[in-house]
Design a protein around this motif. Structure first.
Motif, PDB file in Angstrom:
ATOM      1  N   GLN A 149       6.543  35.153 -12.884  1.00  0.00           N
ATOM      2  CA  GLN A 149       7.921  34.405 -12.791  1.00  0.00           C
ATOM      3  C   GLN A 149       7.373  32.870 -13.117  1.00  0.00           C
ATOM      4  O   GLN A 149       6.524  32.499 -12.512  1.00  0.00           O
ATOM      5  CB  GLN A 149       8.446  34.539 -11.285  1.00  0.00           C
ATOM      6  N   VAL A 150       8.474  32.117 -13.634  1.00  0.00           N
ATOM      7  CA  VAL A 150       8.227  30.771 -13.762  1.00  0.00           C
ATOM      8  C   VAL A 150       9.084  29.935 -12.822  1.00  0.00           C
ATOM      9  O   VAL A 150      10.327  30.202 -12.781  1.00  0.00           O
ATOM     10  CB  VAL A 150       8.441  30.403 -15.398  1.00  0.00           C
ATOM     11  N   PHE A 151       8.389  28.876 -12.296  1.00  0.00           N
ATOM     12  CA  PHE A 151       9.075  27.986 -11.439  1.00  0.00           C
ATOM     13  C   PHE A 151       8.846  26.756 -11.807  1.00  0.00           C
ATOM     14  O   PHE A 151       7.850  26.169 -12.654  1.00  0.00           O
ATOM     15  CB  PHE A 151       8.701  28.006 -10.088  1.00  0.00           C
ATOM     16  N   SER A 152       9.977  25.714 -11.614  1.00  0.00           N
ATOM     17  CA  SER A 152       9.783  24.254 -11.462  1.00  0.00           C
ATOM     18  C   SER A 152       8.871  23.765 -10.340  1.00  0.00           C
ATOM     19  O   SER A 152       8.537  24.637  -9.669  1.00  0.00           O
ATOM     20  CB  SER A 152      11.085  23.566 -11.498  1.00  0.00           C
ATOM     21  N   PRO A 153       8.308  22.549 -10.610  1.00  0.00           N
ATOM     22  CA  PRO A 153       7.419  22.077  -9.446  1.00  0.00           C
ATOM     23  C   PRO A 153       7.978  22.199  -8.020  1.00  0.00           C
ATOM     24  O   PRO A 153       7.152  22.215  -7.079  1.00  0.00           O
ATOM     25  CB  PRO A 153       6.977  20.910  -9.986  1.00  0.00           C
ATOM     26  N   ASP A 154       9.169  22.184  -8.082  1.00  0.00           N
ATOM     27  CA  ASP A 154       9.782  22.156  -6.455  1.00  0.00           C
ATOM     28  C   ASP A 154      10.491  23.525  -6.138  1.00  0.00           C
ATOM     29  O   ASP A 154      11.056  23.699  -5.227  1.00  0.00           O
ATOM     30  CB  ASP A 154      10.959  21.075  -6.608  1.00  0.00           C
ATOM     31  N   GLY A 155       9.904  24.482  -7.105  1.00  0.00           N
ATOM     32  CA  GLY A 155      10.300  25.894  -6.696  1.00  0.00           C
ATOM     33  C   GLY A 155      11.351  26.513  -7.114  1.00  0.00           C
ATOM     34  O   GLY A 155      11.922  27.731  -6.821  1.00  0.00           O
ATOM     35  N   LYS A 156      12.117  25.880  -8.050  1.00  0.00           N
ATOM     36  CA  LYS A 156      13.481  26.738  -8.645  1.00  0.00           C
ATOM     37  C   LYS A 156      13.206  27.496  -9.687  1.00  0.00           C
ATOM     38  O   LYS A 156      12.126  27.241 -10.408  1.00  0.00           O
ATOM     39  CB  LYS A 156      14.319  25.460  -9.179  1.00  0.00           C
ATOM     40  N   PHE A 157      13.792  28.662  -9.570  1.00  0.00           N
ATOM     41  CA  PHE A 157      13.400  29.956 -10.644  1.00  0.00           C
ATOM     42  C   PHE A 157      13.604  29.252 -11.980  1.00  0.00           C
ATOM     43  O   PHE A 157      15.083  28.891 -12.222  1.00  0.00           O
ATOM     44  CB  PHE A 157      14.197  31.099 -10.304  1.00  0.00           C
ATOM     45  N   VAL A 158      13.085  29.638 -13.118  1.00  0.00           N
ATOM     46  CA  VAL A 158      13.211  29.368 -14.380  1.00  0.00           C
ATOM     47  C   VAL A 158      13.362  30.670 -15.065  1.00  0.00           C
ATOM     48  O   VAL A 158      14.251  30.810 -16.100  1.00  0.00           O
ATOM     49  CB  VAL A 158      12.143  28.317 -14.964  1.00  0.00           C
ATOM     50  N   ALA A 159      12.557  31.636 -15.035  1.00  0.00           N
ATOM     51  CA  ALA A 159      12.255  32.445 -16.019  1.00  0.00           C
ATOM     52  C   ALA A 159      11.416  33.656 -15.313  1.00  0.00           C
ATOM     53  O   ALA A 159      10.693  33.339 -14.494  1.00  0.00           O
ATOM     54  CB  ALA A 159      11.907  32.166 -17.390  1.00  0.00           C
ATOM     55  N   GLY A 207       4.816  21.184 -16.772  1.00  0.00           N
ATOM     56  CA  GLY A 207       4.860  21.132 -15.373  1.00  0.00           C
ATOM     57  C   GLY A 207       5.353  22.384 -14.760  1.00  0.00           C
ATOM     58  O   GLY A 207       5.184  22.326 -13.251  1.00  0.00           O
ATOM     59  N   ASN A 208       6.030  23.344 -15.296  1.00  0.00           N
ATOM     60  CA  ASN A 208       6.210  24.258 -14.697  1.00  0.00           C
ATOM     61  C   ASN A 208       5.321  25.285 -14.437  1.00  0.00           C
ATOM     62  O   ASN A 208       4.015  25.145 -14.685  1.00  0.00           O
ATOM     63  CB  ASN A 208       7.298  25.204 -15.304  1.00  0.00           C
ATOM     64  N   ILE A 209       5.369  26.065 -13.319  1.00  0.00           N
ATOM     65  CA  ILE A 209       4.090  26.968 -12.852  1.00  0.00           C
ATOM     66  C   ILE A 209       4.643  28.101 -12.927  1.00  0.00           C
ATOM     67  O   ILE A 209       5.607  29.031 -12.745  1.00  0.00           O
ATOM     68  CB  ILE A 209       3.849  26.838 -11.145  1.00  0.00           C
ATOM     69  N   ILE A 210       3.789  29.171 -13.649  1.00  0.00           N
ATOM     70  CA  ILE A 210       3.746  30.679 -13.718  1.00  0.00           C
ATOM     71  C   ILE A 210       3.016  31.257 -12.720  1.00  0.00           C
ATOM     72  O   ILE A 210       1.845  31.138 -12.260  1.00  0.00           O
ATOM     73  CB  ILE A 210       3.349  30.813 -15.219  1.00  0.00           C
ATOM     74  N   VAL A 211       3.873  31.948 -11.866  1.00  0.00           N
ATOM     75  CA  VAL A 211       3.325  32.903 -10.726  1.00  0.00           C
ATOM     76  C   VAL A 211       3.006  34.326 -11.178  1.00  0.00           C
ATOM     77  O   VAL A 211       4.120  34.987 -11.638  1.00  0.00           O
ATOM     78  CB  VAL A 211       4.261  32.690  -9.687  1.00  0.00           C
ATOM     79  N   VAL A 212       1.936  34.986 -10.831  1.00  0.00           N
ATOM     80  CA  VAL A 212       1.639  36.238 -11.032  1.00  0.00           C
ATOM     81  C   VAL A 212       2.276  37.025  -9.760  1.00  0.00           C
ATOM     82  O   VAL A 212       1.753  36.989  -8.653  1.00  0.00           O
ATOM     83  CB  VAL A 212       0.181  36.507 -11.281  1.00  0.00           C
TER      84      VAL A 212
END
Length: 366
Positions: free
Chosen positions: A156-166, A143-148
């Motif tokens: 960057q990896v974010f949770s579905p609600d936009g929290k920074f993960v990695a 469910g996490n989103i990887i953003v280029v």
């Protein structure tokens, strides 16, 4: 009319084209990125421009030849929630929620499957969780989103609600480094593939972001003798031969990447006006150059409604320039139909090929 490319036991049949130029409604306007939805749909981020304000995301059911259907249109140009200035990346999660990046505002907006705005997040900067010109997006099974994060040369990896993960990556040309990365995809094992635009290559990373492999090096397709340019930047065509087959391992500003269920890798070789196909080890297999000899349904409707357009086409010595890709920006593979879908940006359409598996099985039994 089936146009076929054959390479090392693989067959790619051209199927049909979808779309036409349109700032709204049934068509596309400089498609930038795309992703697969459910039920044979494709979700496309349209770049638009300052003259027609065709910026938007649209959902289209591609179907069989002549069956294209516009299902939704959202993230249109404007201010406020659910609006955009420069839409770029688009991705869909397992619940059908659509994530779209805006590289002007450095935000990610989230919509339901019908295009209704749900929420957005993002902040300009270079710190953890901050973005500069976010480009391609992809959703992981978690469910996490990887953003280029293109302007920061990283993922960057974010949770579905936009929290920074990695995060991973930094600016440079070494392994695991980026120079204005663009498109992104995942394979079945969760490995990450990134179109490293200004480094002229594709990078493969592990699900944890560790460098695994790189594909391609800078190079341009030779211009045939007596060729003419479709635009002032190409592609170049000649009656002596078609472009794109030579030097398949060379890339010129690749913009997107896709991986099929066999592990074959498809690269939108933007600056060379083609799609390059590699095997799972990164060895070149074939190139696709665009074969749209049959007009799309929406394109034909435009011609039928405009007698002057029809007359102008009859006066043209050759329609071949119309067949070919012109700066393709995105590529995707649909495992349910074995379709290769290419966003042909300057032609405002999708060109669709099919990987023929029966032929592969036959070859394996020889």
């Amino acid at each position: 009319m089936a146009l076929t490319t054959v390479a090392r036991g693989r067959v790619y049949d051209w199927s049909h084209a979808v779309g036409r130029g349109a700032a709204a409604g049934t068509g596309f306007n400089y498609p930038q990125t795309m992703c697969l939805g459910k039920g044979g749909t494709v979700i496309v981020a349209n770049r638009g421009n300052e003259n027609n304000f065709g910026m938007r995301v649209n959902t289209v059911r591609i179907g069989a030849p002549g069956e294209e259907e516009l299902l939704a249109e959202f993230f249109k140009w404007g201010d406020g929630d659910g609006r955009s200035t420069w839409p770029f990346g688009v991705a869909v999660d397992g619940q059908g929620q659509v994530y779209a990046s805006d590289e002007w505002h450095n935000t990610i907006s989230v919509f339901d499957s019908d295009g209704k705005f749900l929420r957005k997040w993002g902040k300009t900067g270079s710190g953890d969780g901050e973005l500069v010109r976010p480009a391609g997006l992809v959703c992981e099974k978690s469910g996490n989103i990887i953003v280029v994060d293109s302007g920061n040369n990283r993922l960057q990896v974010f949770s579905p609600d936009g929290k920074f993960v990695a995060k991973c990556g930094k600016g440079g040309s070494g392994d695991g480094e980026f120079n204005q990365p663009w498109g992104i995809t995942l394979d079945q094992a969760g490995n990450i593939y990134v179109a490293d635009w200004k480094n002229h290559r594709i990078q493969k990373l592990s699900p944890q972001g560790k460098f695994l492999m790189k594909i391609g090096q800078y190079g341009t397709v030779p211009v045939p003798q007596g060729a003419y340019a479709i635009t002032y930047l190409g592609p170049y065509l000649s009656t002596a031969g078609t472009p794109g087959y030579a030097k398949a391992g060379l890339l010129n500003h690749p913009t997107d990447v896709a991986v099929d269920t066999d592990g074959d890798i498809y690269v939108a070789d933007w600056g060379n006006h083609r799609v390059c196909i590699f095997d799972a080890e990164g060895s070149p297999l074939a190139t696709l150059i665009g074969d749209a000899q049959v007009m799309s349904k929406w394109g034909q409707q435009s011609i039928d409604a405009n007698p002057d357009m029809m007359k102008a086409r009859r006066r043209t010595k050759s329609l071949e320039p119309e067949f070919r890709f012109c700066f393709p920006t995105a590529v995707d593979f649909d495992p349910e139909t074995d379709r290769i879908i290419v966003a042909d940006s300057q032609r405002n359409r999708l060109q669709i090929y099919r990987k023929v598996r029966d032929y592969v099985d036959f070859q394996a039994n020889l």
